[in-house]
Design a protein around this motif. Structure first.
Motif, PDB file in Angstrom:
ATOM      1  N   ARG A 198     -17.252  20.114  18.700  1.00  0.00           N
ATOM      2  CA  ARG A 198     -18.599  20.394  18.296  1.00  0.00           C
ATOM      3  C   ARG A 198     -18.546  21.465  17.231  1.00  0.00           C
ATOM      4  O   ARG A 198     -17.879  22.473  17.379  1.00  0.00           O
ATOM      5  N   ALA A 199     -19.229  21.232  16.138  1.00  0.00           N
ATOM      6  CA  ALA A 199     -19.207  22.195  15.043  1.00  0.00           C
ATOM      7  C   ALA A 199     -20.480  23.010  15.065  1.00  0.00           C
ATOM      8  O   ALA A 199     -21.094  23.265  14.063  1.00  0.00           O
ATOM      9  N   ALA A 200     -20.881  23.394  16.243  1.00  0.00           N
ATOM     10  CA  ALA A 200     -22.202  24.005  16.357  1.00  0.00           C
ATOM     11  C   ALA A 200     -22.144  25.522  16.355  1.00  0.00           C
ATOM     12  O   ALA A 200     -21.073  26.121  16.411  1.00  0.00           O
ATOM     13  N   ALA A 201     -23.333  26.111  16.324  1.00  0.00           N
ATOM     14  CA  ALA A 201     -23.421  27.554  16.132  1.00  0.00           C
ATOM     15  C   ALA A 201     -22.789  28.362  17.258  1.00  0.00           C
ATOM     16  O   ALA A 201     -22.226  29.418  17.023  1.00  0.00           O
ATOM     17  N   VAL A 202     -22.883  27.889  18.489  1.00  0.00           N
ATOM     18  CA  VAL A 202     -22.372  28.701  19.589  1.00  0.00           C
ATOM     19  C   VAL A 202     -20.982  28.253  20.028  1.00  0.00           C
ATOM     20  O   VAL A 202     -20.427  28.782  20.968  1.00  0.00           O
ATOM     21  N   ALA A 203     -20.425  27.269  19.299  1.00  0.00           N
ATOM     22  CA  ALA A 203     -19.175  26.681  19.747  1.00  0.00           C
ATOM     23  C   ALA A 203     -18.079  27.716  19.941  1.00  0.00           C
ATOM     24  O   ALA A 203     -17.300  27.638  20.874  1.00  0.00           O
ATOM     25  N   ASP A 204     -18.026  28.697  19.041  1.00  0.00           N
ATOM     26  CA  ASP A 204     -16.909  29.622  19.114  1.00  0.00           C
ATOM     27  C   ASP A 204     -17.204  30.879  19.932  1.00  0.00           C
ATOM     28  O   ASP A 204     -16.519  31.880  19.814  1.00  0.00           O
ATOM     29  N   LEU A 205     -18.234  30.836  20.758  1.00  0.00           N
ATOM     30  CA  LEU A 205     -18.520  31.986  21.612  1.00  0.00           C
ATOM     31  C   LEU A 205     -17.954  31.741  23.014  1.00  0.00           C
ATOM     32  O   LEU A 205     -17.984  30.622  23.519  1.00  0.00           O
ATOM     33  N   ALA A 206     -17.470  32.820  23.629  1.00  0.00           N
ATOM     34  CA  ALA A 206     -17.047  32.726  25.023  1.00  0.00           C
ATOM     35  C   ALA A 206     -18.297  32.480  25.872  1.00  0.00           C
ATOM     36  O   ALA A 206     -19.396  32.880  25.482  1.00  0.00           O
TER      37      ALA A 206
END
Ligand code: ADP
Ligand code: ZN
Length: 605
Positions: free
Chosen positions: A525-533
Motif C-alpha cells: 500500500r502506498a498510502a499516507a500511514v503505510a510507513d507508521l508503526a
C-alpha cells in the motif's frame, strides 16, 4: 538586506514562515532570481511547489505582490492558507461585496498586505489598474505573479481571453519583476506564454515533469466495480477521485459505492450548480471523500492530500491522463494512479473517433493520440519512462509502477495470434471475444454447438491458454490494430488488413502477460500511514480527528490547518517541548503559536 545574500534570507524565511528546512529543486534559484528583480517563467508539474516560488520573493521584497489567478473558487483557500502562516494576504474578485472590496483596497494602500490575489478581469478594470498604479507610485509594488499562465494559450483547453491583456503589465510597470507559472509542459505553449505575456527577457526554469511519489498501475478490466472496490478496500478514509467517461456512469458508480458503505459523491456538468459546489466543498473540506467524476471535475483541484486517482474508463490522451493523475499526491506523499482498461474501452474510443464528424486529418490525429495512450497501457516497460519519454525527458526504470514492481512476462505470441485470427476468420467475423475464446479453448457450449463451431479445425487448438490469457491476446491484437471490434454488431471481432502478414507467418507478434500470482503478495500500500508503526498510526488518526474539528470550527479545509506530512512526523517523533516543534516540516512560527500547545498536550497526554 545588508550583509547577507538573498539566498540566505530566503532560506531563513522559508523555515520561519513555512516551516520547511530546504528549498526543493529549482525553487531557490527561482526565488533568488525574482527577489533580485528578474522576470521568470516557471514550468513545474502539479505538486512541484510553484507557490513558494512567488510567495517567498513576495515576502522578501518591499510592498505588495499581485497574484493573478483565474481560479476564483480557490482564492479564498489560498489566502486562508497564507493567513494561517501569519502572512498578510487578501483577494479581490467578483465574489466580494463592495464594503469588503473597499476594505481590501484600503489595506493594500496602507501597505498592510504582502500578497493580493486578483482575478485577471478585476485587475484589468480601471479601478484595478488605478490601485496598482498607486502602489507603484509609492514604491510598494513588489512583483506580479501570473499563475496558470497557460491560460494565455488560445489552443489550450483553459484559454482565458483576459490573459492576453496581461502583457500590458510589462509596458505599464517595466521595473516590476514578473513571474509566470504553469504545469503545462509542451514547448509550443511555453513559446506562446513568453510571446504573449511579453516575457522575452525572462529566465525560463523547466523542472522535471516526473511525479516520483505517484505509483502508476494499469490493470486489465474484467469486472470494473469489483476491481475498484478491491483497490479502495486498502484505502478507507483516504481522499481520491474516480474518473468515468459518462455522467450516467458517474451517477451509478457513486450510488453503488455509497450503497457499499463508501463516502462517495458524484460530480459532473449535468448536476445543478449548487450540488456541484456543495460536493466540491465537501471533497475539499472533509477527510476521506471519494469523488466520482467526469473530467468536468478538474482544473483547480488544489487539495494537496488526494491519495489516489482511479480511471474506470480510458482518458482522451496521454496528456489528459497525466493531468488527471497529477491531481494525486500534490503534497509529495505516496499516491496512486490506478486505471482499469479493457477491450471494450479501446473499441469505444475507436468508435467515437470513427463516428465523429471531424475532418479526416483530425481523425487521423485523434487515432494517433489514442494509439499513444494504448501503447502506454500495453507497455512492456516502465510506465513512468513511457510517460516521461512522451514529454521528451530521458529517465531510468522507476521502481514505482506496476511494470517495475511486477514485470510482465513477454512471450512470443505469434502462434497464439495466428490461432485467434483464424478463429475469427473461420467463424465469419461475426462473433465476440467470449464466443471466440470458447471455440479456441474447446468449450462446446450450446452456442458453439448450434453454429457447428465444434467441428471447426480451430476448435480446441488454444487449450494451452486459459480464458483470461485469450482475453489478453484479443485485447492486445486490437490495441495493435490487427483486429477491430464492431460495437454495432454486438462486439463482433473483425480482421484488419494488418492481420494478413501475421496469418501468413511474415510478422511476429510479441505479447505481454501479467503474472497475477506474484501480483498479490507484492501489492503493498502506498498510502499516507503505510510507513507508521501501529502505535503511531493510532496517534496519527487522533491528530487527524483533531484537525477535522479545528478546520470545521474555522470553516476552512483541513489541509489549511496542517498537512498530512506534518501530522505524520508529529506522530512518529512525538516532540515534547515547543522548541522541538520547529523541527517538524510545516510547523512555521505562526502555526506553533496557534496550535503548538494543543498539539503538545495531545502528543504527550
Ligand atoms: P503546485 O502549485 O506546484 O502544484 P504547491 O505550491 O501547491 O504546488 O506545493 C505542493 C506541496 O509541496 C505543498 O503541500 C507545499 O506545502 C509543499 N512544498 C512546497 N515547497 C516545499 C519545500 N521546499 N519543502 C517542503 N514542502 C514543500
Ligand atoms: Zn516504473
Amino acid at each position: 538586506m545588508t550583509n547577507e545574500t538573498t539566498a540566505g534570507a530566503a532560506r531563513r524565511l522559508l523555515k520561519r514562515v513555512f516551516g520547511f528546512d530546504a528549498f526543493r529543486g529549482a525553487q531557490e534559484e527561482i526565488v533568488v532570481h525574482v527577489a533580485d528583480g528578474g522576470d521568470a517563467l516557471v514550468l513545474m508539474p502539479t505538486g512541484g511547489g510553484k507557490s513558494v516560488c512567488y510567495q517567498v520573493p513576495a515576502l522578501l521584497r518591499a510592498g505588495t505582490a499581485i497574484v493573478v489567478s483565474p481560479l476564483i473558487a480557490l482564492m479564498q483557500d489560498q489566502v486562508e492558507s497564507l493567513n494561517q502562516l501569519g502572512v498578510a494576504a487578501a483577494f479581490l474578485n467578483s465574489s466580494l461585496d463592495w464594503p469588503t472590496v473597499r476594505q481590501v483596497e484600503a489595506r493594500a494602500l496602507e501597505g498592510a498586505l504582502d500578497l493580493l490575489y486578483m482575478a485577471p478581469e478585476r485587475l484589468l478594470t480601471e479601478r484595478g489598474l488605478d490601485l496598482v498604479d498607486r502602489l507603484d507610485r509609492s514604491g510598494r509594488l513588489a512583483l506580479f505573479a501570473i499563475d496558470e499562465a497557460h491560460c494565455v494559450s488560445q489552443w489550450g483547453h483553459d484559454f482565458r481571453p483576459e490573459y492576453l491583456q496581461l502583457s500590458a503589465l510589462h509596458q505599464r510597470y517595466p521595473a516590476v519583476p514578473r513571474i509566470a507559472l504553469t504545469a503545462t509542459a509542451d514547448a509550443a505553449t511555453r513559446r506562446e506564454i513568453l510571446d504573449r505575456l511579453g516575457l522575452g527577457e525572462a529566465r525560463v526554469f523547466v523542472s522535471s515533469f516526473d511525479r516520483p511519489n505517484i505509483r502508476y498501475t494499469v490493470v486489465e478490466k474484467h469486472n470494473a466495480r469489483r476491481q475498484l472496490e478491491d483497490f479502495l478496500a486498502d484505502r478507507k478514509g483516504e481522499a481520491g477521485i474516480v474518473y468515468c467517461l459518462s455522467r450516467r456512469k458517474v451517477e451509478e458508480t457513486a450510488a453503488w459505492l455509497v450503497a457499499r458503505g463508501w463516502d462517495a459523491l458524484p460530480y459532473h456538468a449535468g448536476l445543478d450548480a449548487a450540488t456541484r459546489a456543495e460536493n466540491q466543498r465537501r471533497f475539499l473540506r472533509d477527510d476521506g471523500i471519494v469523488m466520482v467524476a467526469t473530467i468536468a471535475f478538474g482544473m483547480g483541484i488544489d487539495k494537496p492530500d488526494v491519495r489516489f486517482v482511479a480511471h474506470l474508463d480510458l482518458p482522451k490522451s496521454i496528456e489528459a491522463y497525466y493531468q488527471e493523475t497529477g491531481r494525486a499526491g500534490r503534497d509529495g506523499e505516496p499516491a496512486e494512479a490506478w486505471m482499469a482498461y479493457g477491450l471494450q474501452d479501446l473499441a469505444l474510443q475507436r468508435a467515437r473517433i470513427e463516428e465523429s464528424e471531424a475532418e479526416p486529418r483530425q481523425k487521423l490525429l485523434e487515432t494517433q493520440r489514442l494509439n499513444t495512450l494504448l501503447a502506454y497501457c500495453e507497455a512492456p516497460r516502465c510506465r513512468r519512462q513511457v510517460l516521461l519519454d512522451y514529454f521528451g525527458e530521458a529517465s531510468v526504470p522507476c521502481g514505482n509502477c506496476d511494470v517495475c514492481l511486477e514485470p510482465p512476462q513477454l512471450w512470443d505470441g505469434t502462434v497464439a495470434a495466428q490461432k485467434a485470427l483464424s478463429a475469427i476468420w473461420r467463424t465469419g467475423m461475426r462473433f465476440g471475444v467470449g464466443h471466440l475464446t470458447d471455440v479456441l479453448v474447446g468449450k462446446a457450449t450450446d452456442k458453439v454447438r448450434s453454429w457447428n463451431h465444434d467441428a471447426l479445425p480451430t476448435f480446441g487448438v488454444g487449450a494451452d491458454l486459459d480464458e483470461a490469457d485469450w482475453r489478453g491476446v484479443f485485447r492486445q491484437l486490437a490495441a495493435a490494430g490487427l483486429v477491430q471490434v464492431a460495437l454495432a454488431e454486438h462486439g463482433a471481432v473483425k480482421l484488419t488488413e494488418d492481420a494478413r502478414p501475421v496469418l501468413k507467418g511474415e510478422r511476429r507478434v510479441e505479447l505481454r502477460r501479467v503474472v497475477t500470482g506474484r501480483a498479490k503478495g507484492r501489492r503493498g500500500r502506498a498510502a499516507a500511514v503505510a510507513d507508521l508503526a501501529p502505535a503511531d498510526a493510532g496517534l496519527f488518526e487522533r491528530l487527524r480527528a483533531w484537525r477535522t474539528d479545528t478546520a470545521r470550527r474555522q470553516g476552512v479545509p483541513a489541509y489549511v490547518i496542517l498537512h498530512d506530512r506534518t501530522l505524520k512526523t508529529l506522530a512518529a517523533s512525538r516532540p515534547r517541548a515547543a522548541e522541538d516543534l520547529a523541527a517538524i516540516p510545516g510547523m512555521g512560527e505562526a502555526k506553533i503559536a496557534r496550535y503548538g500547545e494543543e498539539l503538545l498536550s495531545m502528543l504527550n497526554g
